[in-house]
Write a protein that holds these residues in place. Structure first.
Motif, PDB file in Angstrom:
ATOM      1  N   SER A 179      41.056  55.795  33.897  1.00 35.03           N
ATOM      2  CA  SER A 179      40.259  56.316  32.785  1.00 35.03           C
ATOM      3  C   SER A 179      39.417  55.230  32.131  1.00 35.03           C
ATOM      4  N   ASP A 181      39.497  54.673  29.016  1.00 36.70           N
ATOM      5  CA  ASP A 181      40.414  54.031  28.080  1.00 36.70           C
ATOM      6  C   ASP A 181      41.167  52.888  28.751  1.00 36.70           C
ATOM      7  N   ARG A 213      33.259  53.119  25.058  1.00 38.32           N
ATOM      8  CA  ARG A 213      34.663  53.343  24.711  1.00 38.32           C
ATOM      9  C   ARG A 213      35.222  52.143  23.942  1.00 38.32           C
ATOM     10  N   ASP A 301      35.743  64.494  31.733  1.00 40.73           N
ATOM     11  CA  ASP A 301      36.323  64.612  30.391  1.00 40.73           C
ATOM     12  C   ASP A 301      36.077  63.356  29.553  1.00 40.73           C
ATOM     13  N   ASP A 302      36.223  62.187  30.181  1.00 45.52           N
ATOM     14  CA  ASP A 302      35.999  60.934  29.449  1.00 45.52           C
ATOM     15  C   ASP A 302      34.557  60.844  28.951  1.00 45.52           C
ATOM     16  N   ASP A 305      33.996  63.179  25.990  1.00 47.41           N
ATOM     17  CA  ASP A 305      34.542  62.628  24.752  1.00 47.41           C
ATOM     18  C   ASP A 305      33.587  61.605  24.137  1.00 47.41           C
ATOM     19  N   LYS A 308      30.654  63.293  22.334  1.00 43.40           N
ATOM     20  CA  LYS A 308      31.031  63.866  21.039  1.00 43.40           C
ATOM     21  C   LYS A 308      31.026  62.812  19.939  1.00 43.40           C
ATOM     22  N   SER A 309      31.204  61.559  20.327  1.00 40.87           N
ATOM     23  CA  SER A 309      31.319  60.466  19.343  1.00 40.87           C
ATOM     24  C   SER A 309      30.094  59.568  19.314  1.00 40.87           C
TER      25      SER A 309
END
Length: 368
Positions: A179, A181, A213, A301-302, A305, A308-309
């Motif tokens: 990921s 992250d 990230r 998905d990553d 995310d 969205k930010s």
């Protein structure tokens, strides 16, 4: 006494030992200003343009087109208008024909590569220069060598830090679940171990998503972002076919075909580039690491995310190309207000394809 200066064969990257003069962009008698492109040089990695680090009049070309010369060789001479032929000859006669490229650099400014143990996983890191930290994060299947021209240029204005992301280069091939992250935490741990804070972070492709990230999860580490042909920006979509082609490449011709997709000019892909990627792919664990990262990227998905930010990110410069076959290009109207965008006529690797133009954009941005 006349002011006479040697222009020498540069050292672009740790492995460079010699270069071939491809063509002179200036001729004897031309006045050269600092930052102007002087000569095109081919290495085993790629062809690049050497910029003048000082101004003056080009009074002598020593390196002829087609000639292969070692790093540190005199290839031309700059002087002021009052220099005589005799003075130029005396200057050339008094100079060593070859000098070690780092001989005139302050201690610690030369490129060095070392391994850091970050949570039981080694992270390979190239560093050069001193001053304000500039972190460079490469893309999928790359390593710090993707930044060889950037490191050489930026080390004069800051402390350049270029890690191999987990699963890449000489770093450990353990990528956990693959990921963003996972990758960003490894970068954060490396910067913390190196006592780096408030850095400019430049991320290319996958590295651009990792940079975002990192900035969201560790704002104390990131002063601002430069996102280069970056994944996860609005309007972009990573080519799953490209990711699969990298993982499945078995022979040199397969790797070459994959690398040519990265370039606007496919002829820039050298045999040395192909051999380097092939060597990496044959290392234990490399393909498994790439597959884990690939699966996360394709799932999306990553990336969702991050989008969205996006308004929470610090100051951002986007460098993009409308000829990018790997991630496409961002929809500028969907980017947050206040972001800067620079468009380049390249493929997916502007830092290698048009290094001088790319580096000039970075320097201008960092000077704001």
């Amino acid at each position: 006494m006349s002011n006479i200066k040697a222009i020498r064969m540069p050292k672009w990257g740790l492995a460079m030992e010699e270069g071939t003069i491809v063509g002179w962009l200036k001729q004897p008698g031309d006045v050269v200003t600092e930052g102007e492109e002087i000569v095109e040089i081919e290495t085993t990695k790629i062809t690049n343009v050497l910029e003048a680090t000082e101004g003056g009049k080009l009074v002598r070309i020593v390196g002829n087109v087609g000639e292969v010369l070692p790093v540190g060789s005199i290839i031309a001479v700059l002087a002021d208008n009052v220099a005589s032929d005799a003075e130029i000859e005396d200057f050339l006669g008094s100079q060593p024909s070859v000098v070690i490229a780092e001989a005139d650099e302050p201690a610690g400014d030369a490129l060095k590569v070392e391994s850091w143990d970050i949570g039981g996983r080694n992270v390979n890191v190239a560093t050069a220069g001193s001053g304000e930290p500039i972190v460079l994060l490469h893309g999928y299947s790359g390593d710090f060598n993707n930044w060889m021209f950037t490191i050489e240029d930026l080390k004069s204005i800051g402390r350049v830090i270029a890690p191999d992301l987990p699963g890449h280069g000489a770093s450990a091939k353990n990528v956990g679940n693959g990921s963003l992250d996972e990758l960003a935490q490894a970068v954060a741990g490396t910067l913390e171990a190196m006592k780096v804070k408030n850095a400019w972070v430049v991320g290319h492709s996958l590295g651009g998503a990792v940079a975002q990230r990192l900035a969201l999860d560790h704002p104390e580490l990131v002063k601002g972002l430069v996102l280069v042909c970056s994944a996860a920006l609005p309007g972009t979509e990573v080519s799953a076919d490209f990711l699969d082609e990298v993982i499945n490449a078995e022979k040199a011709r397969d790797v070459k075909a994959v690398l040519q997709r990265l370039m606007a000019d496919p002829d820039l892909v050298s045999r040395d580039m192909v051999d380097g990627v092939l060597k990496y792919l044959r290392m234990d664990g490399s393909r498994d690491a790439l597959k884990a990262i690939r699966d996360k990227m394709v799932a999306g998905d990553d990336f969702a995310d991050l989008r969205k930010s996006i308004d929470r990110l610090p100051a951002v410069l986007v460098i993009a190309s409308q000829n990018d076959q790997i991630v496409g290009f961002p929809h500028q109207e969907q980017l947050p207000g206040g972001w800067d965008v620079e468009w380049m006529e390249v493929g997916h690797l502007p830092q290698l394809e048009k290094a001088a133009e790319f580096n000039a954009i970075l320097r201008k941005h960092f000077a704001k």
